[in-house]
Design a protein around this motif. Structure first.
Motif, PDB file in Angstrom:
ATOM      1  N   VAL A 188       0.967  -1.099   0.044  1.00 11.37           N
ATOM      2  CA  VAL A 188      -0.261  -0.143  -0.032  1.00 11.37           C
ATOM      3  C   VAL A 188       1.072   1.306   0.109  1.00 11.37           C
ATOM      4  CG1 VAL A 188      -1.875   1.297   1.278  1.00 11.37           C
ATOM      5  CG2 VAL A 188      -1.539  -1.327   1.383  1.00 11.37           C
ATOM      6  N   ALA A 189       2.129   0.973   0.535  1.00  6.72           N
ATOM      7  CA  ALA A 189       3.028   2.230   0.674  1.00  6.72           C
ATOM      8  C   ALA A 189       3.343   2.998  -0.725  1.00  6.72           C
ATOM      9  CB  ALA A 189       4.265   1.831   1.563  1.00  6.72           C
ATOM     10  N   TYR A 190       3.342   1.933  -1.851  1.00  5.92           N
ATOM     11  CA  TYR A 190       3.746   2.381  -3.192  1.00  5.92           C
ATOM     12  C   TYR A 190       2.630   3.277  -3.466  1.00  5.92           C
ATOM     13  CZ  TYR A 190       7.117  -1.176  -3.988  1.00  5.92           C
ATOM     14  OH  TYR A 190       8.479  -2.237  -4.228  1.00  5.92           O
ATOM     15  N   HIS A 191       1.271   2.863  -3.217  1.00  7.26           N
ATOM     16  CA  HIS A 191       0.141   3.792  -3.854  1.00  7.26           C
ATOM     17  C   HIS A 191       0.308   5.091  -2.870  1.00  7.26           C
ATOM     18  CE1 HIS A 191      -3.979   4.607  -4.428  1.00  7.26           C
ATOM     19  NE2 HIS A 191      -3.720   4.277  -5.498  1.00  7.26           N
ATOM     20  N   HIS A 192       0.304   4.844  -1.949  1.00  5.86           N
ATOM     21  CA  HIS A 192       0.406   6.129  -0.805  1.00  5.86           C
ATOM     22  C   HIS A 192       1.590   7.079  -1.361  1.00  5.86           C
ATOM     23  CE1 HIS A 192      -2.048   4.052   2.444  1.00  5.86           C
ATOM     24  NE2 HIS A 192      -2.878   4.389   1.430  1.00  5.86           N
TER      25      HIS A 192
END
Lengths: 278, 292, 287
Positions: free
Chosen positions: C169-173
């Motif tokens: 999810v960190a990629y997206h955020h």
């Protein structure tokens, strides 16, 4: 219009299209199947090659085939899963060999299982076209999925259980019987249902193993026609069998839907509820 | 298989559980230094432990004395839990775990492959950081290991269940709902149930891996009192992060620290000495709170 | 590992069971080989590609028409369902509101559970007449492609969905924090990160399409010929086995097992390379 908006539109369109197609498909199957569906259809034997009558004997045959399949594959699958999770490390050569074999097995198309079942169970073991042959063939097919779900279920049981049991000087065997298997029961049952669902949807593996005979079977050594084979036979080989085929298809779908729903309910809720406490 | 028992009379003898309750109560309970140097129970020399190629413990040598409470202190990840696991051979169950060195338990080599591990673990109970009640009723949680070890007469089982639950002060709280799920208990109650479960096997030694750290302060105090009451009857080795707790309950203390990415024992001695007159400067810094 | 006596006994029994489970796949291979051996002894492998036609009764064993039908129908189905499947997965994960996404996913799961014979029946009674209006006879390569596409779409959608879920999810955020638009994030960050997983799921779907029997058998028309157009009736390898097994004898039967062997090799190649891609995507994530 920016690329971003265009992409958003296209993806919504694609989703709408897919939904529309599938809703049409489901509505079609349901509306066409519903007309011929009645209580008597479910219990009467088929007549005139299936053009008239019901599917009573066929439901019994299907049930018997699934029973044979589960009765043989469930113990074997559970034992293999226990070996993989509790009695070997993931790096051991034997465990690797077993896991690779199961990966391959899960990729084999069903028609190949049909060929194999015909050559091995029907002819080599001399079981002939029988419910037993069909059930055993489906057991081979269901093994990978049973083992995979059981392995996942057992791995989801916290390791604390194993260590605590060992610290209380319990043998692994009794830790398994009293603690691990009961804790993983929801996942095991869910896997079993999933396996039944897969096996119940199968046609190609059954045509040359359990056969076409639509009489009420006397024993598992009799040939028996599964529901899916019945649908195939009515629509392809019996002129004017489409209406009855549609009803049989609806029965099959409802059956599988119930089985799959129970399975996913067990996997998501029951298991969750039991393990989350730790 | 070679038995490793301290004293055959200490085995779970059904007759023994019939002795009146007062034999379970102890004399005056004291913290601080023991009145005399007690008998050595564990003698550990040059113990090292690797997970795969990663070292976790290096050259740990110490003696554990019978009937005393020994506290192991030090920061997280310095191998205290691994150390405990070698003492009841729980390390056997961890894949990739390699132990070297010498552990004498009551004069016998504990790491000898021919040792009866089940018997050993019966003598050496273990309590984990997180209470692990099994998915069974409160009664079945205690019953299961008992039956496993051949105590099947219902009256005996019942009396043992009652006795150990009284020992951990849980009897009054649960006697009316022994058949309900152990998961319904509070955290502190669960941990005390786990201790009761271990006591039911009448071990000689209790290994405790931060038994209070997952509990609220009140439950923690109850469990701590319980541990103190075990002194003399059991040899207790307790890992704790709570320095004050170690100081309150222990007779001996060992201080672990990470050096060269592996845990090692910096200092070991009587509790009072380790806390009040530490020899090593790391110990001094840790116990007065300026390091760690 | 030290085990008590009880445990050792149990371990032995379990090993035996696991051995049986693992042996099934070898047994299948052995039986396919031994059943096709009679014909392979006096018919060279090359003749399966160079004979004049498929007439086992007259000792002619050309399987290329069936092979081309299998490959063309699979390719067509993949072309249709890959974009739709990926779009479906993106829709549930990044576009749809949560409640709608849950319903959509449930619909897809429901469809994944529908047996192939029912897809075949629907194709035969509903789709084939529609295609027949465009160009008779209706039961054709095109109908087979459409039905296959419907069948593998849920597979692709579900497996791509799990590949997307595996992207941290960190990629997206962190991409969103840079002010990138949703599509830019998906195109430049998410899809490349999930690339191996998506490839793996398409290969898995291809394996399913090649091995699919009933649905294709019911809607493709079953004429042994190289298709000259989308509206031509064709017969796939799997359909051929299902149709002729019931009466095949001797060399004919053995030739069908050869076809089965060829099918199995193709599918295994696809499945194992899919596995390879999946493992690579796992490595990436752990890294």
């Amino acid at each position: 219009m920016s690329t971003n908006t265009l992409a958003t539109c296209l993806i919504w369109l694609a989703a709408l299209f897919v939904t529309a197609v599938f809703v049409c498909l489901l509505a079609d199957i349901i509306s066409q199947g519903l007309t011929g569906l009645s209580w008597s259809y479910l219990i009467e034997p088929p007549q005139d090659a299936g053009r008239a009558g019901g599917i009573g004997s066929i439901i019994v045959s299907t049930g018997l085939i699934l029973l044979v399949a589960i009765a043989t594959s469930a113990p074997l699958g559970l034992a293999t899963a226990i070996l993989l999770t509790e009695f070997s490390t993931q790096k051991s050569t034997f465990a690797q060999f077993v896991e690779r074999s199961l990966d391959v097995l899960s990729g084999i198309p069903s028609i190949i299982f049909g060929l194999f079942g015909n050559a091995f169970f029907c002819i080599y073991l001399g079981l002939g076209f029988s419910i037993l042959s069909g059930g055993l063939t489906l057991a081979c097919m269901a093994l990978p999925i049973l083992i995979r779900t059981a392995t996942e279920g057992l791995r989801a049981v916290p390791n604390d259980y194993r260590l605590s049991a060992a610290a209380l000087s319990m043998t692994r065997t009794s830790a398994l019987i009293h603690l691990l298997v009961p804790a993983a029961t929801p996942a095991l049952v869910a896997g079993l249902m999933l396996g039944i669902g897969r096996a119940g949807a199968e046609t190609a593996a059954l045509i040359f193993t359990s056969g076409y005979v639509d009489r009420m079977p006397d024993s598992v050594m009799d040939s028996g026609r599964a529901l899916s084979v019945h649908i195939y036979d009515l629509s392809m080989n019996v002129a004017g069998g489409d209406a009855k085929a549609n009803s049989a298809a609806l029965v099959l779908i409802i059956l599988l839907f119930v089985i799959n729903s129970v399975s996913s309910f067990l996997a998501n809720h029951w298991m969750h509820k039991r393990i989350i406490h730790l | 298989m070679k038995p490793l028992f301290i004293d055959s009379k200490m085995r779970l003898d059904p007759a023994e559980h019939k002795v009146p309750n007062d034999s379970y109560t102890l004399g005056p309970i004291q913290a601080g230094e023991p009145c005399c140097i007690p008998k050595t129970l564990f003698s550990i020399k040059n113990l090292s432990l690797h997970y795969g190629t990663k070292p976790a413990l290096k050259n740990v040598s110490l003696d554990i004395y019978e009937g005393c409470i020994t506290a192991l202190i030090g920061p997280s990840g310095c191998g205290k839990t691994s150390f405990l696991s070698t003492l009841n051979r729980l390390t056997d169950m961890l894949p990739d775990c390699k132990v070297t060195g010498d552990i004498q338990f009551n004069g016998n080599d504990l790491r000898d492959p021919s040792v009866d591990v089940l018997g050993l673990r019966r003598d050496i109970g273990m309590i984990f950081q997180k209470p692990v009640p099994f998915l069974l009723s409160i009664r079945r949680n205690i019953e299961l290991p008992l039956r496993e070890h051949g105590i099947t007469k219902q009256s005996e089982v019942d009396s043992i269940v009652q006795q150990v639950l009284q020992d951990v002060g849980l009897w009054e709280e649960v006697k009316d709902r022994l058949e309900s799920s152990a998961l319904a208990l509070s955290g502190g109650q669960q941990q005390r149930l786990c201790i009761a479960r271990a006591l039911a096997l009448k071990p000689k030694v209790l290994l405790m891996d931060e038994p209070c750290s997952a509990l609220d302060p009140i439950s923690s105090a109850v469990v701590e009192d319980l541990i103190t009451s075990l002194r003399g009857r059991y040899t207790v080795i307790i890992v704790t992060h709570n320095l004050a707790q170690a100081k309150r309950i222990a007779n001996y203390a060992g201080f672990f620290w990470v050096s060269d990415r592996a845990g090692c024992l910096i200092e070991f001695g009587q509790c009072k000495q380790v806390f009040e007159a530490p020899v090593h400067e790391l110990t001094a810094a840790y116990v007065d709170g300026s390091r760690g | 590992m030290s085990l008590s006596h009880t445990d050792q006994n149990l371990s032995l029994i379990l090993q035996l069971c696991a051995l049986i489970a693992a042996a099934v796949v070898l047994l299948i291979l052995v039986f396919l080989l031994s059943e096709s051996w009679p014909v392979l002894q006096h018919v060279s492998v090359w003749r399966f590609f160079s004979d004049d036609a498929w007439h086992p009764a007259q000792d002619l064993y050309n399987i290329t028409p069936m092979l081309s039908a299998t490959l063309l129908s699979t390719l067509g189905a993949l072309l249709l369902s890959t974009p739709l499947g990926i779009a479906s997965a993106l829709f549930t994960r990044y576009y749809a509101p949560p409640a709608l996404a849950a319903w959509y996913r449930r619909l897809i799961e429901l469809l994944a559970g529908i047996p192939s014979v029912v897809y075949g029946l629907w194709g035969l009674t509903t789709l084939a007449p529609l295609v027949g209006q465009l160009h008779p006879p209706g039961v054709s390569l095109l109908t087979a492609i459409l039905v296959l596409a419907l069948m593998i779409l849920p597979t692709i959608a579900l497996t791509v969905d799990s590949a997307l879920r595996a992207v941290p999810v960190a990629y997206h955020h962190s991409a969103a924090a840079l002010g990138l638009s949703r599509w830019a994030i998906i195109k430049n960050i998410i899809l490349p990160a999930a690339h191996s997983g998506i490839t793996s799921s398409v290969m898995l779907a291809a394996g399913r399409a090649i091995g699919e029997t009933m649905a294709v058998l019911m809607v493709a028309g079953n004429v042994v010929q190289h298709p000259h157009s989308l509206f031509a009736s064709v017969r796939t390898l799997t359909a051929n086995i299902a149709l002729e097994m019931s009466y095949a004898m001797g060399d004919h039967r053995a030739a069908l097992f050869v076809a089965g062997l060829a099918l199995m090799l193709m599918v295994l190649l696809l499945v194992s390379s899919a596995e390879l891609f999946k493992r690579r995507s796992l490595c990436l994530q752990i890294h």
